[in-house]
Design a protein around this motif. Structure first.
Motif, PDB file in Angstrom:
ATOM      1  N   THR A  63     -63.452  -8.061  46.313  1.00 21.45           N
ATOM      2  CA  THR A  63     -63.132  -7.293  45.099  1.00 21.45           C
ATOM      3  C   THR A  63     -62.619  -8.193  43.968  1.00 21.45           C
ATOM      4  O   THR A  63     -61.903  -7.752  43.071  1.00 21.45           O
ATOM      5  CB  THR A  63     -62.068  -6.212  45.388  1.00 21.45           C
ATOM      6  N   ALA A 120     -63.245  -7.246  40.233  1.00 23.03           N
ATOM      7  CA  ALA A 120     -62.339  -6.203  39.758  1.00 23.03           C
ATOM      8  C   ALA A 120     -60.984  -6.805  39.394  1.00 23.03           C
ATOM      9  O   ALA A 120     -60.427  -6.527  38.325  1.00 23.03           O
ATOM     10  CB  ALA A 120     -62.179  -5.127  40.817  1.00 23.03           C
ATOM     11  N   ALA A 160     -64.380  -0.297  32.101  1.00 23.51           N
ATOM     12  CA  ALA A 160     -64.384   0.183  33.488  1.00 23.51           C
ATOM     13  C   ALA A 160     -63.217  -0.361  34.311  1.00 23.51           C
ATOM     14  O   ALA A 160     -63.020   0.046  35.450  1.00 23.51           O
ATOM     15  CB  ALA A 160     -65.708  -0.202  34.139  1.00 23.51           C
ATOM     16  N   ASP A 167     -59.739  -0.375  34.028  1.00 23.78           N
ATOM     17  CA  ASP A 167     -58.359  -0.018  33.733  1.00 23.78           C
ATOM     18  C   ASP A 167     -57.510  -0.297  34.965  1.00 23.78           C
ATOM     19  O   ASP A 167     -57.990  -0.317  36.103  1.00 23.78           O
ATOM     20  CB  ASP A 167     -58.262   1.454  33.343  1.00 23.78           C
ATOM     21  N   GLU A 174     -55.397   1.148  36.800  1.00 25.72           N
ATOM     22  CA  GLU A 174     -55.325   2.042  37.950  1.00 25.72           C
ATOM     23  C   GLU A 174     -56.535   1.894  38.870  1.00 25.72           C
ATOM     24  O   GLU A 174     -56.411   1.740  40.077  1.00 25.72           O
ATOM     25  CB  GLU A 174     -55.229   3.486  37.451  1.00 25.72           C
ATOM     26  N   THR A 175     -57.726   1.920  38.256  1.00 29.70           N
ATOM     27  CA  THR A 175     -58.949   1.758  39.040  1.00 29.70           C
ATOM     28  C   THR A 175     -58.931   0.414  39.771  1.00 29.70           C
ATOM     29  O   THR A 175     -59.262   0.321  40.949  1.00 29.70           O
ATOM     30  CB  THR A 175     -60.179   1.787  38.098  1.00 29.70           C
ATOM     31  N   GLN A 208     -56.735   0.376  42.660  1.00 35.94           N
ATOM     32  CA  GLN A 208     -57.308   1.099  43.799  1.00 35.94           C
ATOM     33  C   GLN A 208     -58.403   0.290  44.492  1.00 35.94           C
ATOM     34  O   GLN A 208     -58.462   0.235  45.710  1.00 35.94           O
ATOM     35  CB  GLN A 208     -57.886   2.423  43.329  1.00 35.94           C
ATOM     36  N   THR A 209     -59.255  -0.317  43.681  1.00 35.52           N
ATOM     37  CA  THR A 209     -60.359  -1.087  44.249  1.00 35.52           C
ATOM     38  C   THR A 209     -59.851  -2.277  45.061  1.00 35.52           C
ATOM     39  O   THR A 209     -60.335  -2.565  46.142  1.00 35.52           O
ATOM     40  CB  THR A 209     -61.263  -1.632  43.111  1.00 35.52           C
TER      41      THR A 209
END
Ligand code: SF4
Ligand code: SF4
Ligand code: SF4
Ligand code: FES
Ligand code: FES
Lengths: 916, 149
Positions: free
Chosen positions: A455, A458, A494, A496, A498-499, A502-503
């Motif tokens: 990840t 991200a 895409a 942010d 929070e995302t 989580q990722t």
């Protein structure tokens, strides 16, 4: 530089400001005896041997820790000083065997001479392994002590021989503390400490445990630092003095440590990391210091082998070469492929790719860089214009923040790892570690970002978003030197916090804090390795890293940059030399008519314009019969490539396979002809290390049997095939041709390399080399900000294969273990795979440390013993691929990165259970 | 052990300067500094085990072996030495079949030599647990131990 003047023993000396008196004296070649001082360590002032007299100063200050000052008048030899030093030494020698040190006939004596001075414990210098290299002896002779009035009382301590690699005989220890300090200050392992106190004081480990239990990394720095015979290499312990010492470059990782090989009777007796080494400054790791005995291993190939009726038979060079030539001439063109070697020199690689292109008429040339940094070459070429480490290793000292992502640096590039750790420990730099595994560096990190495997895009894009949102970007830099900002900014939508949190599984505030540190505490350097590249989105990972650097202006300045750490000793050079299917030496594209015309003129031939096959494509082509013959040098794809059984099938499907190597590797066993090659210690040439530094290898020993240097073998094959331009007499002549045709190597020549390495680009003979790339201007003009999208790994865990396997490396072993497992000390340190399993997974599966387990993926199944540890996160398993018995790459996923054709080594789905 | 250590760690900052007080509390709680305890402290404070052991061995207050249920200390200070402390120690070593600094396999007794308890008037002195026995002779010492068996 700012200098100051002082007088020492009546001589005027000038020295840099801030220097100590000792350094000033050394500058003027005035000897002051020292024991506890060491150039790489903070002054300690413990041994009182370096006392001097300084006018207007009271007492006798120690030269090693007293700062020199303008106009100072120093005396190093006075009757008082001599007396003082004699009494200090005398005290010291009551606890160190001294009969020989004070003996008047020491020059005449030999090990077995009968000696009346010899006390009951016959510890005399003439029987000490450090004899004639001992610093205590130098000091004793200088001070001229004739007698020690107190008797020598041996402490009768046992000699520690329980560890691999080196022994410790503390009866010879003078408690100078150099070992303790070097291990703590420089290496950062702190495996040794002063223990107990008063007359019991000693150097040792916790509870006297062996070093293997005490965090020692077996780098040997303490052995190098010890002035006495206390710490001694096991190998060559009793072999005495070498015949000669040869300076060359380590053959393992891309740090490119400069090593001094002590040679006796055509054998490497001991290895000493060179204090003058530009990338290592006197350090090495276990592999360089204790792992070079593979050179003398009895399994070395010494004669060519030809396979007849499925069995290898020894052959003469004449037979082997004519067979190779006869067979290869049937496969000119694209049915042939050349696999060059990241372990071979620049000269070797240059000749090999020239052979493929010029003689065989194909661009089918590739090597294992495909499996390590192909995404770097592809990604950074696109964003910056040059796929190499932008800055230098020494540069790190100037970094304020270091982001280590996907690099277990202390294991894979230990000497760089030590430096990073040292900076973090001294709080000179913030250390951000992004790694799913709790690697060594985590202990000294400011912040540990434990992202889920795969990840990274991200995480890095998330950091970029925070930097932009909070106005921390260097917008001047972006405006002046970068392009494509709008599209990049758009793609950040895409990501942010929070995302991203989580990722990646990293708490949002940690991501934000990391982003702030990176953007504001500048210069910031990024170090990365296989954790970034070995993914099916490896190129994206690389570009995400360069985005971060571009956005914050962390490029083109000292202490910053995007720094891919290259794995093999010469993987940078093998790429530079055009061991790739799409470029000639110096990354000149085969599709570019100008470049092609230049090489056609230079080599006097016509060249194909179509890029050739990449490594993984070669195996596919071999399976479907398009590829018929392969000439493979110094590689072991049967163990190193993803989905290894596929590779093995492909190689077996070839009509003709020649392998050139130093051992009969798993791959060589499949060959029709095996050619015995010389090791790095047996040839002249150059390696280019990870910081683009071209450094000189020198012949240290002669090859066993009939083994020959790689360049020579390839040239002989080419010449026999009637090719012109392969009549080189030596590697120096090859380098002359390289320099003629490769702009970035244009100024490199052997005479210039004598005085240290040169960092490319070095276009002309008077160019000093380039320590930092992209200063003022990017190689491609403007820096390109890459819009990216997060793509999960290709194979994610599911019901049947519920765990993620990630491949890792061990500090004491290298690649497929071809060399390290034949090094005695390293093999003792670790000789089997231990698959790392998280305790929670282990409990569920009923596995305990030491249990035999199987690990299986859709492609294969291997067995190993388990090591249950928190180092690996829940849901993941880590294994190396150093051990042929556990061929981890049978499991890995050959899903390719679309741009660079890198297979996804770092993530695949597996199941694990007890082996029955 | 893990829980007891965890409780101690909770009270301290995760930094070098906590070392001595962590060591003291661990010794107070567990009676000694075991290799396992030092390994845990090393992990908590991010200091190597060797370094911690080095620091701990510098101070006389720390012990590294598990004490026996009954800790026996024989004084070899000047006064006790003159009055035969040595002989008492020897007798104890024989009786318990361990060396000074050791502990019996069943962890019932541990034996140590010390330098002066400050009860020189009672020399030679032997201390069992917290109880001071003065004017010892080898025979009486043996009886005290046997009574505890
Ligand atoms: S070999 Fe290296 S890590 Fe081990 S004790 Fe010596 S300096 Fe420390
Ligand atoms: S082992 Fe060597 S380096 Fe270490 S304190 Fe003793 S003499 Fe000095
Ligand atoms: S393996 Fe790398 S770090 Fe180790 S000695 Fe060799 S070049 Fe240096
Ligand atoms: S060298 Fe200066 S005190 Fe040891
Ligand atoms: S000498 Fe034993 S109590 Fe003082």
């Amino acid at each position: 530089m700012d200098k100051m003047k002082l007088t020492i023993d009546g001589r005027e000396v000038s020295v840099r400001r801030g220097a100590k008196v000792l350094e000033a004296a050394q500058e003027a070649d005035i000897y002051i005896p020292t024991l506890c001082n060491h150039p790489e360590l903070e002054p300690y002032g413990g041994c009182r041997m370096c006392l001097v007299e300084i006018e207007k100063m009271r007492g006798f200050p120690p030269a090693c820790s007293t700062p020199a000052a303008e106009g100072m008048v120093v005396k190093t030899v006075t009757p008082e000083l001599t007396k003082l030093r004699q009494s200090v030494l005398e005290l010291l020698l009551t606890e160190h065997p001294h009969p020989c040190l004070t003996c008047h006939r020491k020059e005449l004596c030999g090990p077995f001479d009968v000696c009346l001075r010899s006390v009951s414990v016959t510890e005399r210098c003439v029987v000490c392994p450090k004899n004639k290299r001992c610093q205590l002896k130098d000091v004793a002779r200088y001070i001229g002590l004739d007698e020690v009035s107190l008797p020598y009382t041996s402490r009768g301590l046992p000699i520690h021989t329980e560890d691999p690699c080196y022994d410790r005989d503390y009866d010879l220890c003078i408690l100078c503390g150099r070992c303790v300090r070097v291990c703590d200050e420089v290496v950062g392992a702190s495996a040794l400490a002063f223990v107990h106190r008063g007359s019991q004081a000693l150097v040792g480990t916790a509870f006297g445990q062996p070093l293997t239990e005490s965090g020692c990394v077996f780098c040997g720095a303490c052995v190098e630092a010890c002035p006495t015979g206390t710490l001694m290499e096991k190998d060559g312990r009793w072999a005495g003095l070498p015949d000669r010492t040869i300076t060359t470059i380590c053959n393992y990782c891309g740090v490119g440590c400069q090593l001094r090989l002590a040679i006796k009777d055509n054998r490497i007796l001991r290895v000493h990391p060179d204090p003058q080494g530009p990338s290592n400054k006197g350090l090495a790791c276990s592999k360089g210091k204790f792992g070079l005995d593979f050179v003398h291993h009895p399994d070395r190939l010494t004669k060519p082998l030809i396979k007849r009726d499925g069995k290898f038979q020894e052959a003469t060079w004449e037979e082997a070469l004519s067979l190779v030539v006869q067979r290869l001439s049937q496969y000119e063109g694209d049915s042939f492929a050349m696999v060059t070697s990241a372990k071979a020199t620049n000269e070797d690689n240059y000749v090999m790719q020239k052979f493929a292109r010029e003689t065989m008429g194909t661009n089918n040339v590739d090597h294992c860089a495909r499996l390590c940094h192909a995404p770097t070459v592809a990604g950074l070429a696109q964003t910056l214009g040059s796929g190499a480490m932008t800055n230098s290793i020494a540069d790190l000292a100037q970094a304020k923040t270091i982001l280590v992502i996907g690099s277990n640096t202390t294991a894979t590039h230990p000497v760089i790892g030590f430096q990073v750790r040292r900076l973090a420990r001294k709080e000179q730099a913030n250390l951000l570690v992004a790694d799913p595994r709790e690697i060594d560096l985590v202990r000294d990190s400011t912040l540990w970002l434990r992202q889920r495997s795969g990840t990274d895009v991200a995480l890095l894009m998330g950091m970029a978003r925070v930097i932009l949102d909070e106005g921390l970007a260097d917008m001047d830099f972006v405006r002046e030197r970068c392009e494509n900002f709008e599209a990049f900014q758009e793609s950040l939508q895409a990501f942010d916090l929070e995302t991203v949190s989580q990722t990646t599984g990293i708490p949002a505030q940690d991501i934000a804090r990391a982003a702030r540190l990176y953007a504001t505490q500048k210069p910031s350097a990024i170090l990365y390795a296989m954790g970034i590249t070995q993914h099916s989105h490896g190129t994206d990972n690389v570009m995400a890293s360069s985005n971060l650097a571009l956005l914050t202006g962390n490029i083109g300045v000292p202490g910053a940059g995007v720094n891919p750490l290259r794995g093999h000793s010469n993987v940078q050079g093998a790429c530079d030399m055009g061991g790739l299917p799409n470029v000639y030496p110096g990354y000149q594209s085969v599709g570019n008519p100008e470049a092609r015309a230049k090489f056609e003129a230079g080599w006097g031939c016509s060249l194909p314009d179509k890029p050739g096959l990449t490594l993984m494509e070669m195996w596919d082509a071999a399976l479907d019969g398009r590829l018929k013959a392969v000439y493979l040098v110094g590689e072991n794809p049967v163990l190193s490539d993803a989905d290894a059984s596929h590779v093995e099938k492909a190689l077996k499907n070839l009509e003709f396979l020649v392998v050139q190597d130093i051992f009969l590797t798993e791959t060589a066993r499949l060959a029709d002809v095996v050619l015995p090659a010389a090791t790095f210690a047996e040839k002249d040439g150059t390696f280019t290390n990870t910081e683009r530094r071209v450094q000189r290898l020198r012949i240290a020993v002669l090859s066993p049997g009939e083994a020959r240097p790689d360049w020579l073998i390839t040239c002989q094959i080419a010449q026999r095939m009637g090719a012109m331009g392969f009549d080189f007499q030596n590697p120096e002549e090859i380098m002359e041709e390289i320099a003629r045709l490769t702009p970035s190597y244009g100024g490199i020549s052997y005479p210039r390399l004598e005085s240290g390495g040169l960092q490319w680009p070095c276009p002309t003979p008077d160019h000093p080399g380039t320590p930092i790339l992209h200063v003022g201007r990017f190689t491609r003009g403007k820096g390109w900000l890459a819009p990216l999208r997060y793509r999960p790994s290709e194979e994610l865990p599911d019901k049947e294969y519920p765990l993620v396997l990630t491949t890792a490396r061990l500090a004491h072993h290298f690649h497929t273990g071809t060399m390290t497992r034949k090094a005695k000390g390293l093999a003792q340190l670790r000789n089997e795979e231990l698959a790392e399993v998280n305790p929670q997974d282990a409990e569920r599966l009923g596995i305990q440390s030491g249990d035999a387990i199987y690990v299986a993926s859709r492609r294969g199944r291997v067995t190993a013993r388990a090591r249950v540890t928190e180092d690996i996160p829940f849901g993941e398993v880590a294994m190396s691929f150093h051990f042929a018995e556990t061929a981890t790459n049978m499991l890995t996923n050959p899903a390719l990165d679309p741009l660079s054709k890198m297979p996804e080594f770092k993530v695949c789905a597996v199941k694990v259970g007890k082996a029955t | 052990m893990a829980q007891e250590l965890e409780a101690i760690f909770q009270k301290h900052k995760r930094e070098r300067s906590s070392l001595i007080s962590v060591l003291q509390e661990v010794q107070y709680k567990l009676g000694y500094l075991s290799p396992e305890a030092i390994a845990e402290i090393a992990r908590f404070l991010k200091i190597s085990e060797s370094e911690i052991y080095g620091v701990a061995t510098f101070y006389a207050q720390f012990r590294f072996t598990r004490p026996g249920e009954h800790e026996i200390k024989v004084c070899l200070g000047t006064a006790c030495h003159v009055r035969g402390g040595e002989r008492i120690l020897e007798e104890m070593e024989r009786e318990l079949d361990i060396q000074a600094g050791g502990v019996t396999p069943d962890y019932k007794f541990s034996l140590e030599k010390v330098a002066c308890f400050g009860s020189c008037a009672l020399a030679p002195v032997m201390v069992v647990g917290k109880e001071v026995h003065g004017r010892m002779d080898p025979n009486r010492a043996k009886k005290i131990i046997r009574a505890l068996r």
